[in-house]
Motif scaffolding. Structure first.
Motif, PDB file in Angstrom:
ATOM      1  N   GLY A  61       0.849  -1.183   0.000  1.00 18.88           N
ATOM      2  CA  GLY A  61       0.000   0.000   0.000  1.00 18.88           C
ATOM      3  C   GLY A  61       0.880   1.227   0.000  1.00 18.88           C
ATOM      4  N   TRP A  62       0.515   2.250  -0.762  1.00 21.36           N
ATOM      5  CA  TRP A  62       1.372   3.426  -0.879  1.00 21.36           C
ATOM      6  C   TRP A  62       0.553   4.675  -1.185  1.00 21.36           C
ATOM      7  N   GLU A  63       1.218   5.812  -1.088  1.00 19.87           N
ATOM      8  CA  GLU A  63       0.609   7.102  -1.438  1.00 19.87           C
ATOM      9  C   GLU A  63       1.591   7.851  -2.340  1.00 19.87           C
ATOM     10  N   LEU A  64       1.126   8.270  -3.511  1.00 20.30           N
ATOM     11  CA  LEU A  64       1.947   9.003  -4.475  1.00 20.30           C
ATOM     12  C   LEU A  64       1.524  10.461  -4.472  1.00 20.30           C
ATOM     13  N   THR A  65       2.469  11.358  -4.201  1.00 16.93           N
ATOM     14  CA  THR A  65       2.158  12.787  -4.156  1.00 16.93           C
ATOM     15  C   THR A  65       3.255  13.590  -4.851  1.00 16.93           C
ATOM     16  N   GLU A  66       2.854  14.756  -5.365  1.00 17.83           N
ATOM     17  CA  GLU A  66       3.836  15.701  -5.893  1.00 17.83           C
ATOM     18  C   GLU A  66       4.391  16.483  -4.718  1.00 17.83           C
ATOM     19  N   THR A  67       5.696  16.737  -4.729  1.00 12.00           N
ATOM     20  CA  THR A  67       6.326  17.317  -3.550  1.00 12.00           C
ATOM     21  C   THR A  67       7.454  18.246  -3.947  1.00 12.00           C
ATOM     22  N   GLN A  68       7.996  18.955  -2.974  1.00 13.35           N
ATOM     23  CA  GLN A  68       9.128  19.855  -3.178  1.00 13.35           C
ATOM     24  C   GLN A  68      10.312  19.308  -2.385  1.00 13.35           C
ATOM     25  N   TYR A  69      11.433  19.063  -3.082  1.00 13.11           N
ATOM     26  CA  TYR A  69      12.634  18.628  -2.374  1.00 13.11           C
ATOM     27  C   TYR A  69      13.850  19.059  -3.170  1.00 13.11           C
ATOM     28  N   ASN A  70      14.918  19.356  -2.465  1.00 12.84           N
ATOM     29  CA  ASN A  70      16.163  19.814  -3.099  1.00 12.84           C
ATOM     30  C   ASN A  70      15.935  21.037  -3.990  1.00 12.84           C
ATOM     31  N   LEU A  71      15.046  21.925  -3.548  1.00 14.27           N
ATOM     32  CA  LEU A  71      14.724  23.164  -4.267  1.00 14.27           C
ATOM     33  C   LEU A  71      13.993  22.921  -5.584  1.00 14.27           C
ATOM     34  N   PHE A  72      13.651  21.665  -5.873  1.00 12.79           N
ATOM     35  CA  PHE A  72      12.953  21.348  -7.119  1.00 12.79           C
ATOM     36  C   PHE A  72      11.676  20.587  -6.803  1.00 12.79           C
ATOM     37  N   LYS A  73      10.741  20.676  -7.724  1.00 14.20           N
ATOM     38  CA  LYS A  73       9.528  19.885  -7.594  1.00 14.20           C
ATOM     39  C   LYS A  73       9.799  18.472  -8.083  1.00 14.20           C
ATOM     40  N   GLY A  74       9.167  17.534  -7.427  1.00 11.23           N
ATOM     41  CA  GLY A  74       9.321  16.150  -7.829  1.00 11.23           C
ATOM     42  C   GLY A  74       8.151  15.336  -7.327  1.00 11.23           C
ATOM     43  N   TRP A  75       8.379  14.030  -7.204  1.00 12.13           N
ATOM     44  CA  TRP A  75       7.317  13.124  -6.784  1.00 12.13           C
ATOM     45  C   TRP A  75       7.822  12.244  -5.647  1.00 12.13           C
ATOM     46  N   LYS A  76       6.916  11.919  -4.751  1.00  9.64           N
ATOM     47  CA  LYS A  76       7.260  11.108  -3.591  1.00  9.64           C
ATOM     48  C   LYS A  76       6.277   9.955  -3.460  1.00  9.64           C
ATOM     49  N   VAL A  77       6.846   8.774  -3.242  1.00 12.26           N
ATOM     50  CA  VAL A  77       6.022   7.610  -2.922  1.00 12.26           C
ATOM     51  C   VAL A  77       6.286   7.262  -1.460  1.00 12.26           C
ATOM     52  N   GLU A  78       5.224   7.227  -0.679  1.00 17.76           N
ATOM     53  CA  GLU A  78       5.344   6.834   0.720  1.00 17.76           C
ATOM     54  C   GLU A  78       4.693   5.466   0.896  1.00 17.76           C
ATOM     55  N   LEU A  79       5.482   4.509   1.360  1.00 14.58           N
ATOM     56  CA  LEU A  79       4.961   3.160   1.603  1.00 14.58           C
ATOM     57  C   LEU A  79       4.163   3.151   2.898  1.00 14.58           C
ATOM     58  N   LYS A  80       2.934   2.692   2.815  1.00 14.28           N
ATOM     59  CA  LYS A  80       2.072   2.591   3.988  1.00 14.28           C
ATOM     60  C   LYS A  80       2.087   1.180   4.578  1.00 14.28           C
ATOM     61  N   SER A  81       2.203   0.196   3.698  1.00  7.34           N
ATOM     62  CA  SER A  81       2.199  -1.183   4.173  1.00  7.34           C
ATOM     63  C   SER A  81       2.879  -2.072   3.140  1.00  7.34           C
ATOM     64  N   PHE A  82       3.363  -3.216   3.609  1.00  8.83           N
ATOM     65  CA  PHE A  82       3.962  -4.198   2.705  1.00  8.83           C
ATOM     66  C   PHE A  82       3.749  -5.576   3.308  1.00  8.83           C
ATOM     67  N   HIS A  83       3.253  -6.489   2.500  1.00  2.66           N
ATOM     68  CA  HIS A  83       2.956  -7.834   2.991  1.00  2.66           C
ATOM     69  C   HIS A  83       3.557  -8.858   2.045  1.00  2.66           C
ATOM     70  N   SER A  84       4.433  -9.698   2.579  1.00  2.00           N
ATOM     71  CA  SER A  84       5.023 -10.779   1.808  1.00  2.00           C
ATOM     72  C   SER A  84       4.673 -12.094   2.493  1.00  2.00           C
ATOM     73  N   ASP A  85       3.781 -12.834   1.878  1.00  2.00           N
ATOM     74  CA  ASP A  85       3.328 -14.084   2.476  1.00  2.00           C
ATOM     75  C   ASP A  85       4.494 -15.051   2.657  1.00  2.00           C
ATOM     76  N   ARG A  86       5.404 -15.096   1.673  1.00  4.64           N
ATOM     77  CA  ARG A  86       6.508 -16.042   1.762  1.00  4.64           C
ATOM     78  C   ARG A  86       7.479 -15.675   2.880  1.00  4.64           C
ATOM     79  N   VAL A  87       7.745 -14.367   3.039  1.00  2.09           N
ATOM     80  CA  VAL A  87       8.640 -13.945   4.119  1.00  2.09           C
ATOM     81  C   VAL A  87       8.016 -14.262   5.474  1.00  2.09           C
ATOM     82  N   LEU A  88       6.722 -14.002   5.602  1.00  6.71           N
ATOM     83  CA  LEU A  88       6.054 -14.260   6.879  1.00  6.71           C
ATOM     84  C   LEU A  88       6.040 -15.753   7.200  1.00  6.71           C
TER      85      LEU A  88
END
Length: 668
Positions: free
Chosen positions: A539-566
C-alpha cells in the motif's frame, strides 16, 4: 522448449576429421556414465529466448545474464560473441549448502525517532535468519558430466588467444584437471595456481586445509599473457634492501663486474680500480653523477637499485599475499563464497588487455564483472541464482558500470533459486510422499485407489543434464529404474521441465517399454512451478512534492505484505521455540509490525512505462542495508529510511524487493 540447439563447434565438411576431443567416446577420465554426456554434446547447446529485464547505460558488450552456463553460452555463440578470458568459481562438489543471512530491517516508522535520540545500533540484536541459496550437493559422476558439458560450452565461445581459469579445491579439482586436459589439451595447460585463502588453524583429524587450486589453461598457443608483478614482502625488503642513502631511500647494491658474464664486457680502470665492467666508461660516469654508485670498503663500485623504483617481482604459482574477504572488508557484500577483488585483479591483468571481454558463468557475488569494469574490460556475469543477479547489479551500479540484464526464458519459474524450489516441490505436488522402499532415483510416490503406489521421478533443478527429457534419459529410466521397482507397481510418473519432442518420447516408450506392464505417465513440471511465485502486496501514497529546491514526486509506503517472508519467519520462530524448550531457555520470536515495512530491502521507481513486462528503467532507487541505513541511488548515507522514495519525474511503476530477494512490480 528450446528454440534450437547450437553446435558447440562448427559442423565439419564431409570427409573432414572432427576434433578428437569433441566426439571422443573412449574418454580419458573413466567413470560411470561418462559416455552419456557425449550424446548431449553432439545434440548441441539448448538456445532459449532471452528477455531484456533492464538496461543501464549504453554499453552493448556488458551483460548480466540470469540462467545456466549452457544456455548463456548458446545465446552468446548464436550472436557470434567471443570471450577473451573466462574465470569460473563453480560449485566444488563439497556436499555443502550455502545460505544467505537475511536481516529484518529497522521499522521505518520509528527510524526518525531512533536517529533523533542518537541510539547506538546493536548489531547483535538485529533480527535475522538464514535462507538456503544453493546447494553444492552432487554425486561425483553427475558432477563431472555436468562440468564436462559446461567446459565444452565455454570453450566454444572462447577466442583463439583466450584463457580460462577454473577455481576449485581438493574435493574435485584433481578430476576436473583431467577433464580440462581432455577438452583443452595437455599442451595448453599453463599452471596450477595455489591460493592460500586461510590463515593457519588446527584440524584434529589431519593437516589443516588452507588453500584452493586454480587451473589455468589457454585455448591455443596464441595466448595473451602479461606477467603480473607482486610487491616485495617485508622479509625480502629487510633482507636485501638493507642500505639507506642520505635521502632516506632504501636500496640494494648490485654487482657491476662482468667477470663470468656471458657476452662481452668493458675493460678499463675506474678510480684506480682496474676491472672488467658490465657498462662502458661513459655510463659509469653518468651513474656517478646521478649518485647511483655504492663503494665497498676496498673501493669496488656497485650499482644502487632503489626500492621505490621497483614495481615488484614476477608472480609465481603460489599466491600467499592475497587474503580472503573478512567481515570488516569494505568490498564485502555478504555473499557466500565471495572471492577477493585482488585475486581477480591479478588474473584479469595477466590474461586480458583493456577492451577485451571477460566472462564468469558462475558469477556469484559479481567480483569478476566488478573488477573487469574497474580495469577497463568488458564483462559477462552469468548465474542461475536471483541473489547473484541482484548482488552483481548493485555492485556494478556502485562502480558506474553500463550493462544489460537478460533472463533465459526456459519456461521455468525457479522461485528464487533451484535449491529453494527443490525443497518446496514435495509440498507443491499433491499427494507426493516419501517412500523408503524406493531407490534414490525416485523422489517419492503418489498413491491412488486405481494404481496403488506410483513412484515419482523429478528432474534435479541444480543439474541441467536432467532438466531435458530426451531418449537417453528415458532409456535410462526404462532400463535401469523400472526393473528395480516392487513387483506390484502398475504406473510411474515422470516429471519433466523441457522435452525434445513429447510425441517422439511417447513413441519411444511404446517401442522400448515392451518388457514390462508398468505404464509411464509424463507430466510437465512447469505447470507446478509456475504457480510457486506469489506476488507481494503493498500500500502506498503518491504525491507531488518539493525537495532539493525542485519539484518532484514522492512515494510513501504505507504497508507491505510478503506471504513467503512471513511463512519463513514463522518456520524460524517454530524451530527456535522448539530448541529453546529443549534447552529450558526463554524464546524471543522474530516479530513484524502491522505495516510490515521491515521486510523491504530495496525499492526502485520507473517513469518510462506502465507495462509490467517491459524492461526496467530505474529513475530512482533506495536500498535499506541490514542496519537500516539508506543507500540512495548507489551511494551510502547515514540516514535511516523513512518509508519514502523520491523521483524527479512522475513514476509509473514501482519495484519492491523483500528481504528474501523476491521482487514484485506495482503499477502506480
Amino acid at each position: 522448449m528450446a528454440i534450437k540447439y547450437v553446435p558447440y563447434f562448427p559442423n565439419t565438411l564431409e570427409g573432414q576429421a572432427v576434433l578428437d576431443n569433441f566426439v571422443r567416446t573412449k574418454r580419458v577420465l573413466r567413470y560411470r556414465d561418462n559416455d552419456q554426456v557425449i550424446e548431449r554434446v553432439q545434440r548441441g547447446m539448448p538456445l532459449y529466448e532471452m528477455e531484456l529485464k533492464e538496461q543501464i547505460g549504453q554499453n552493448p558488450n556488458n551483460l548480466v545474464i540470469r540462467g545456466e552456463c549452457l544456455s548463456a553460452c548458446a545465446y552468446l555463440k548464436d550472436k557470434g560473441v567471443q570471450v577473451d578470458l573466462v574465470y569460473i568459481d563453480p560449485p566444488f562438489a563439497s556436499g555443502a549448502d550455502y545460505a544467505k543471512k537475511v536481516y529484518i530491517r529497522r521499522n521505518s516508522k520509528v527510524a526518525a525517532a531512533i536517529k533523533q535520540a542518537e541510539t547506538e545500533l546493536d548489531i547483535e540484536e538485529l533480527k535475522a535468519f538464514e535462507e538456503k541459496m544453493y546447494g553444492d550437493v552432487w554425486d561425483k559422476e553427475r558432477y563431472l558430466n555436468w562440468m564436462y558439458e559446461n567446459l565444452m560450452a565455454m570453450k566454444s565461445i572462447m577466442s583463439d588467444e583466450a584463457s580460462i581459469y577454473v577455481h576449485l579445491d581438493y574435493h574435485i579439482g584433481h578430476y576436473v584437471k583431467i577433464l580440462m586436459d581432455e577438452i583443452f589439451g595437455e599442451d595448453n595447460f599453463r599452471n596450477e595456481i595455489i591460493w592460500k585463502r586461510s590463515t593457519a588453524h588446527n584440524d584434529s583429524t589431519g593437516f589443516a586445509n588452507l588453500h584452493d587450486c586454480i587451473f589455468y589453461y589457454t585455448k591455443s598457443s596464441e595466448l595473451y599473457f602479461d606477467i603480473p608483478l607482486v610487491p616485495y614482502s617485508q622479509e625480502y625488503i629487510d633482507r636485501y634492501y638493507n642500505k639507506v642513502d642520505e635521502n632516506g631511500r632504501k636500496y640494494l647494491d648490485r654487482d657491476l663486474s662482468a667477470k663470468g658474464l656471458k657476452g662481452s664486457g668493458y675493460s678499463y680502470s675506474w678510480k684506480g680500480k682496474d676491472g672488467y665492467w658490465r657498462c662502458p666508461y661513459t655510463t659509469m660516469e653518468r651513474l656517478e653523477k646521478e649518485n647511483r654508485l655504492y663503494y665497498t670498503t676496498n673501493g669496488t663500485p656497485r650499482y644502487k637499485q632503489y626500492l621505490d623504483e621497483m614495481e615488484g617481482v614476477p608472480a609465481q604459482d603460489l599466491w600467499t599475499d592475497i587474503f580472503a574477504v573478512n567481515s570488516q572488508a569494505e568490498e564485502r557484500v555478504d555473499y557466500a563464497t565471495q572471492k577477493p577483488e585482488a585475486l581477480l585483479e591479478r588474473i584479469i591483468k595477466a590474461s586480458s588487455n583493456k577492451g577485451m571481454l571477460v566472462a564468469d558463468f558462475f558469477g556469484g557475488s559479481g567480483v569478476t564483472a566488478a573488477v573487469a569494469n574497474k580495469l577497463g574490460r568488458n564483462f559477462i556475469h552469468c548465474d542461475i541464482g536471483i541473489n547473484s543477479i541482484q548482488t552483481a547489479r548493485e555492485r556494478l551500479l556502485a562502480n558506474k558500470a553500463e550493462f544489460k540484464i537478460l533472463e533465459v526464458k526456459d519456461g521455468v519459474s525457479l522461485y528464487r533459486n533451484p535449491v529453494q524450489t527443490m525443497d518446496k516441490l514435495k509440498s507443491l505436488i499433491k499427494g507426493l510422499r516419501n517412500e523408503d522402499a524406493l531407490d534414490k532415483f525416485w523422489e517419492g510416490s503418489i498413491v491412488d485407489t486405481q494404481h496403488g503406489m506410483m513412484p515419482v521421478y523429478l528432474p534435479n533443478l541444480m543439474d541441467s543434464s536432467t532438466r531435458l527429457l530426451d531418449k537417453p534419459l528415458m532409456n535410462r529410466i526404462i532400463r535401469e529404474a523400472l526393473p528395480d521397482l516392487p513387483d506390484d507397481t502398475k504406473r510411474v510418473i515422470v516429471y519433466y521441465i523441457d522435452i525434445t519432442d513429447r510425441n517422439e518420447i511417447e513413441q519411444f516408450i511404446k517401442e522400448q517399454n515392451n518388457q514390462t506392464t508398468i505404464e509411464i505417465e509424463l507430466r510437465d513440471l512447469k505447470q507446478v512451478l509456475d504457480e510457486v511465485v506469489v506476488e507481494d502486496e503493498a500500500g502506498w501514497e503518491l504525491t507531488e512534492t518539493q525537495y532539493n529546491l525542485f519539484k518532484g514526486w514522492k512515494v510513501e509506503l504505507k504497508s507491505f505484505h510478503s506471504d513467503r517472508v512471513l511463512r519463513k519467519i514463522e518456520e524460524v520462530n517454530m524451530k527456535g521455540q522448539q530448541q529453546s524448550i529443549a534447552k529450558g531457555k526463554a524464546f524471543k520470536p522474530i516479530e513484524i509490525s502491522d505495516e510490515g515495512l521491515e521486510t523491504i530491502e530495496w525499492i526502485s521507481l520507473d517513469s518510462s512505462t506502465v507495462d509490467k513486462q517491459a524492461p526496467w528503467h530505474s529513475d530512482a532507487e533506495v536500498k535499506i542495508d541490514r542496519l537500516g541505513y539508506v543507500i540512495l541511488n548507489g551511494k551510502k548515507t547515514q540516514d535511516f529510511w523513512d518509508a519514502t522514495i523520491k523521483c524527479d519525474q512522475k513514476p509509473l511503476r514501482m519495484k519492491i524487493r523483500n528481504i528474501c530477494g523476491d521482487e514484485t512490480v506495482f503499477v502506480l
